[in-house]
Design a protein around this motif. Structure first.
Motif, mmCIF file in Angstrom:
data_model
loop_
_atom_site.group_PDB
_atom_site.id
_atom_site.type_symbol
_atom_site.label_atom_id
_atom_site.label_comp_id
_atom_site.label_asym_id
_atom_site.label_seq_id
_atom_site.Cartn_x
_atom_site.Cartn_y
_atom_site.Cartn_z
ATOM 1 N N LYS A 1 -6.544 8.090 -16.048
ATOM 2 C CA LYS A 1 -6.899 6.676 -15.939
ATOM 3 C C LYS A 1 -5.959 5.953 -14.983
ATOM 4 O O LYS A 1 -6.384 5.085 -14.210
ATOM 5 N N MET A 2 -4.666 6.307 -15.036
ATOM 6 C CA MET A 2 -3.723 5.677 -14.124
ATOM 7 C C MET A 2 -4.006 6.082 -12.681
ATOM 8 O O MET A 2 -3.906 5.260 -11.761
ATOM 9 N N VAL A 3 -4.374 7.351 -12.445
ATOM 10 C CA VAL A 3 -4.743 7.801 -11.097
ATOM 11 C C VAL A 3 -5.929 7.000 -10.588
ATOM 12 O O VAL A 3 -5.950 6.554 -9.436
ATOM 13 N N LEU A 4 -6.934 6.802 -11.447
ATOM 14 C CA LEU A 4 -8.102 6.009 -11.070
ATOM 15 C C LEU A 4 -7.689 4.587 -10.689
ATOM 16 O O LEU A 4 -8.114 4.045 -9.661
ATOM 17 N N THR A 5 -6.849 3.975 -11.526
ATOM 18 C CA THR A 5 -6.413 2.600 -11.271
ATOM 19 C C THR A 5 -5.667 2.488 -9.952
ATOM 20 O O THR A 5 -5.921 1.584 -9.138
ATOM 21 N N LEU A 6 -4.741 3.414 -9.689
ATOM 22 C CA LEU A 6 -3.951 3.361 -8.465
ATOM 23 C C LEU A 6 -4.811 3.632 -7.232
ATOM 24 O O LEU A 6 -4.625 3.000 -6.183
ATOM 25 N N ALA A 7 -5.763 4.560 -7.340
ATOM 26 C CA ALA A 7 -6.651 4.845 -6.210
ATOM 27 C C ALA A 7 -7.471 3.620 -5.847
ATOM 28 O O ALA A 7 -7.657 3.293 -4.659
ATOM 29 N N MET A 8 -7.957 2.906 -6.854
ATOM 30 C CA MET A 8 -8.736 1.695 -6.588
ATOM 31 C C MET A 8 -7.864 0.591 -5.994
ATOM 32 O O MET A 8 -8.313 -0.182 -5.141
ATOM 33 N N GLU A 9 -6.606 0.525 -6.422
ATOM 34 C CA GLU A 9 -5.685 -0.458 -5.843
ATOM 35 C C GLU A 9 -5.454 -0.183 -4.361
ATOM 36 O O GLU A 9 -5.441 -1.104 -3.544
ATOM 37 N N VAL A 10 -5.267 1.083 -4.009
ATOM 38 C CA VAL A 10 -5.059 1.432 -2.597
ATOM 39 C C VAL A 10 -6.296 1.086 -1.777
ATOM 40 O O VAL A 10 -6.190 0.537 -0.672
ATOM 41 N N MET A 11 -7.480 1.386 -2.305
ATOM 42 C CA MET A 11 -8.709 1.066 -1.584
ATOM 43 C C MET A 11 -8.859 -0.445 -1.397
ATOM 44 O O MET A 11 -9.284 -0.915 -0.337
ATOM 45 N N SER A 12 -8.494 -1.211 -2.425
ATOM 46 C CA SER A 12 -8.563 -2.667 -2.313
ATOM 47 C C SER A 12 -7.594 -3.187 -1.256
ATOM 48 O O SER A 12 -7.931 -4.073 -0.465
ATOM 49 N N LEU A 13 -6.381 -2.626 -1.223
ATOM 50 C CA LEU A 13 -5.404 -3.031 -0.213
ATOM 51 C C LEU A 13 -5.886 -2.666 1.182
ATOM 52 O O LEU A 13 -5.706 -3.441 2.134
ATOM 53 N N ASN B 1 -5.994 8.608 3.671
ATOM 54 C CA ASN B 1 -7.371 8.576 4.153
ATOM 55 C C ASN B 1 -8.305 8.049 3.068
ATOM 56 O O ASN B 1 -8.009 8.137 1.865
ATOM 57 N N ALA B 2 -9.460 7.550 3.489
ATOM 58 C CA ALA B 2 -10.380 6.916 2.545
ATOM 59 C C ALA B 2 -11.079 7.944 1.653
ATOM 60 O O ALA B 2 -11.277 7.696 0.456
ATOM 61 N N GLY B 3 -11.472 9.104 2.215
ATOM 62 C CA GLY B 3 -12.237 10.088 1.454
ATOM 63 C C GLY B 3 -11.556 10.548 0.172
ATOM 64 O O GLY B 3 -12.168 10.518 -0.908
ATOM 65 N N PRO B 4 -10.305 11.006 0.228
ATOM 66 C CA PRO B 4 -9.624 11.424 -0.999
ATOM 67 C C PRO B 4 -9.514 10.322 -2.040
ATOM 68 O O PRO B 4 -9.574 10.595 -3.239
ATOM 69 N N LEU B 5 -9.365 9.086 -1.596
ATOM 70 C CA LEU B 5 -9.292 7.976 -2.554
ATOM 71 C C LEU B 5 -10.628 7.797 -3.271
ATOM 72 O O LEU B 5 -10.668 7.555 -4.488
ATOM 73 N N VAL B 6 -11.731 7.916 -2.521
ATOM 74 C CA VAL B 6 -13.056 7.838 -3.145
ATOM 75 C C VAL B 6 -13.214 8.953 -4.173
ATOM 76 O O VAL B 6 -13.725 8.736 -5.281
ATOM 77 N N ARG C 1 0.830 -1.209 0.000
ATOM 78 C CA ARG C 1 0.000 0.000 0.000
ATOM 79 C C ARG C 1 0.862 1.255 0.000
ATOM 80 O O ARG C 1 0.564 2.218 -0.713
ATOM 81 N N THR C 2 1.931 1.252 0.788
ATOM 82 C CA THR C 2 2.812 2.426 0.828
ATOM 83 C C THR C 2 3.433 2.694 -0.542
ATOM 84 O O THR C 2 3.482 3.844 -0.993
ATOM 85 N N ARG C 3 3.892 1.629 -1.191
ATOM 86 C CA ARG C 3 4.464 1.805 -2.537
ATOM 87 C C ARG C 3 3.426 2.325 -3.516
ATOM 88 O O ARG C 3 3.714 3.203 -4.343
ATOM 89 N N THR C 4 2.196 1.809 -3.431
ATOM 90 C CA THR C 4 1.147 2.235 -4.360
ATOM 91 C C THR C 4 0.755 3.685 -4.103
ATOM 92 O O THR C 4 0.524 4.454 -5.052
ATOM 93 N N ILE C 5 0.676 4.075 -2.834
ATOM 94 C CA ILE C 5 0.350 5.469 -2.515
ATOM 95 C C ILE C 5 1.448 6.403 -3.026
ATOM 96 O O ILE C 5 1.157 7.474 -3.587
ATOM 97 N N ASN C 6 2.696 6.010 -2.855
ATOM 98 C CA ASN C 6 3.789 6.843 -3.366
ATOM 99 C C ASN C 6 3.722 6.965 -4.884
ATOM 100 O O ASN C 6 3.971 8.041 -5.447
#
Length: 395
Positions: A234-246, A172-177, A146-151
């Motif tokens: 699109k990449m931002v969307l993909t990474l945000a969803m990955e962080v939420m899944s983690l 935080n969860a809100g910004p990812l949503v 998760r840390t690597r994905t957030i970075n």
């Protein structure tokens, strides 16, 4: 009764064993494959050398690569001691020669086991504790992922929309949503603060209005579209969803299994101890207090008991220990920090230490040390923590 000592330098594919007698004479030195037939052969040969004498085995690892070896020793009722690799490395300076080989390390392990009386026994864990250990280790890996994905998410978002990256706390969860729906400045300007607030509230985001206002203000500061904005969004969307899944995997991984443990109710009653810290605590102590006859032993093992640092005429100095269980110390420190906010008893103790001139970290460590006594006693008596201690009636 006389005894022989067998030291094992553990490896992934092979182990090296050195057995010695009470005088330090080498009786056996052998490299064996990490395979059951060879390990059983080694066990039989060492027991034959013992010729009725007791055998004490020592190794520099407690799990993982030597898991099969440990299981074989325990199944054959062998005494098994643990000597940390760090201790072996430091002790090696006292032995002749500077070369490092598996045979030399195994001999040092055997010799240290022969001379020392403070080594911890390796005991078998129950299935529940082993499962918790696997889950906590996997959780650590997931947190690192998760840390690597957030970075990575921060880097990609900064390349397209730096003002928004500065405005959002992506742990935080809100910004990812928010990023799963809107990534570009133009998209945020089109929806506006009011509609974005409603969109976030429908997705149960806390502080929706504040978050929406910050995002739209960031969009108003950037009216230039960078090259490749669509692909970057699109990449931002993909990474945000990955962080939420983690985040979801991390949160659900341990809690259910931990609550099934015998000591879960007692541990969770301590302010500041949740399922994640409680699981790490149980893993660190092996599921029980059998190895810790006193609270002092537990505090020392967890690195919250200061050690003397005297020299010459100077006495009374204390310093932080250098040999302790790092994860257990994090459990004690983090839970003490949380309890200093939520528990009146802990808060009073923390405030008193601060009034004595202690720094914040020193006060939290002192509180952690006090809480070890409480937790140890609660587990011993199998009772839960109470803000107001029970009254003991004297007949």
């Amino acid at each position: 009764m006389s005894r022989i000592w067998a030291g094992i330098d553990c490896g992934k594919t092979h182990h090296h064993c050195v057995a010695m007698d009470a005088d330090g004479k080498t009786l056996l030195s052998r490299r064996v494959a990490n395979d059951e037939p060879e390990l059983l052969q080694l066990l039989g040969d060492v027991l034959d050398l013992a010729d009725g004498r007791e055998v004490t085995w020592a190794m520099d690892m407690t799990g993982g690569e030597p898991g099969l070896l440990i299981a074989i020793m325990i199944n054959h009722a062998q005494e098994l001691l643990y000597i940390p690799g760090r201790m072996v490395n430091r002790a090696s300076d006292a032995y002749r020669g500077e070369g490092k080989t598996d045979a030399r390390d195994a001999r040092i392990i055997a010799d240290q086991a022969r001379m020392r009386r403070d080594l911890r026994s390796i005991r078998p864990d129950d299935e529940a504790t082993i499962e918790l250990r696997l889950h906590t280790s996997h959780r650590i890996d997931l947190v690192a992922d998760r840390t690597r994905t957030i970075n990575r998410l921060r880097s990609v978002l900064t390349s397209m929309f730096p003002a928004l990256e500065r405005a959002l706390e992506l742990t935080n969860a809100g910004p990812l949503v928010l990023l799963t729906g809107y990534q570009s400045p133009a998209a945020l300007r089109r929806i506006g603060t009011s509609r974005l607030t409603s969109w976030l509230r429908n997705r149960k985001v806390r502080g929706a209005e504040t978050l929406a206002k910050a995002a739209v203000e960031a969009a108003e500061r950037q009216h230039t579209a960078v090259a490749g904005e669509m692909a970057t969004a699109k990449m931002v969307l993909t990474l945000a969803m990955e962080v939420m899944s983690l985040n979801e995997k991390i949160d659900k991984l341990i809690e259910g299994r931990f609550r099934e443990q015998e000591l879960a109710e007692v541990i969770l009653s301590m302010p500041g101890m949740g399922p994640k810290l409680g699981a790490e605590f149980l893993v660190a102590i092996g599921g029980s207090l059998d190895s810790f006859p006193t609270a002092d032993r537990l505090a020392a093992f967890g690195g919250v008991a200061p050690t003397p640092n005297d020299s010459g005429k100077t006495s009374g100095n204390l310093r932080r220990p250098q040999r302790y269980h790092r994860r257990l110390q994090r459990v004690f420190y983090t839970s003490a920090l949380v309890s200093s906010w939520s528990d009146p008893n802990s808060k009073r103790f923390y405030d008193r230490k601060r009034a004595e001139g202690k720094s914040h970290v020193q006060a939290v460590l002192a509180l952690a040390r006090r809480r070890v006594n409480v937790l140890w006693a609660l587990i011993r008596d199998r009772r839960c923590y109470q803000i107001t201690p029970p009254v003991t009636l004297v007949a």
